[in-house]
Design an enzyme around this catalytic site. Sequence first.
Site, mmCIF file in Angstrom:
data_model
loop_
_atom_site.group_PDB
_atom_site.id
_atom_site.type_symbol
_atom_site.label_atom_id
_atom_site.label_comp_id
_atom_site.label_asym_id
_atom_site.label_seq_id
_atom_site.Cartn_x
_atom_site.Cartn_y
_atom_site.Cartn_z
ATOM 1 N N LYS A 96 -3.290 8.434 3.224
ATOM 2 C CA LYS A 96 -4.511 8.258 4.024
ATOM 3 C C LYS A 96 -4.304 8.774 5.451
ATOM 4 C CE LYS A 96 -7.183 6.374 0.929
ATOM 5 N NZ LYS A 96 -8.305 7.162 0.349
ATOM 6 N N TYR A 102 0.845 -1.199 0.000
ATOM 7 C CA TYR A 102 0.000 0.000 0.000
ATOM 8 C C TYR A 102 0.877 1.245 0.000
ATOM 9 C CZ TYR A 102 -4.624 2.074 0.492
ATOM 10 O OH TYR A 102 -5.800 2.740 0.244
#
Length: 260
Positions: free
Chosen positions: A164, A157
Amino acid sequence: MISLDLSGKSALVMGVANARSLGWAIAEQLLAAGARVAFSYQGERLKPELEKLTAGYPGTLLQQADATSEDDLSALFSRVKEEFGGLDAVVHAVAYAPREAMEGRFIDTTPQDWNTALSVSAYSLISVCRHAEPLLREGSSVISLTYHASQKVVPKYNVMGVAKAALEAATRYLAAEMGAAGVRVNTISAGPMRTIAARSIPGFSTMYDQAAKAAPLGRNATPREVGKLGLFLLSDLASGITGQVVYVDAGSSVMAMKLE
């Protein structure tokens, strides 16, 4: 019995690509509740799909807007003001990182890929709120979409996890500043979902299966459940909630491990 009636309310949903988009899952709930909804989309190639999705909903507004372009945002919110008068809800479902930044090692993230991921996925929320602020009525709500990789390491990720985390921090700062005007800002942390964005994550299928096995509910959350949470946060039922990361992941984020 309590039912949500958003007749007379106006919303803007940004980032719908197709019927699997979480932005569309939220928009469907808003439309079903009677809200009038405007949609922005990233490029003209996405317009036909959005036209199909909204064909059965009269009064919707569609406009192309790059969330990282101040000119596009100015044009978008000017049109929303002209046609809607104001806004009661904003859905920021915008995120992007180059695939190559997620395939390699995090330590090899380039400045260009870092800036792209943070600009599109986090800073754009700040820009959107700045442009939306004059239109937001008292009691209105802004929501965005995050993922638990902001808090824990999810292999591959990479820079998107950092983006995020920035989005979640921005949510808190925006909530603190916009609260005086009666505007709430929250973000939804959804579990793994089979969306277009998920295709860019190497090994997503394995991640999806493992999350379901770890979750207390024994499954992954669904886009419909994300949509229902979005509707709740955008409604007066959530009038006391702001600055929060609200999870809808069948409980997988609470598990450190699960014994077979």
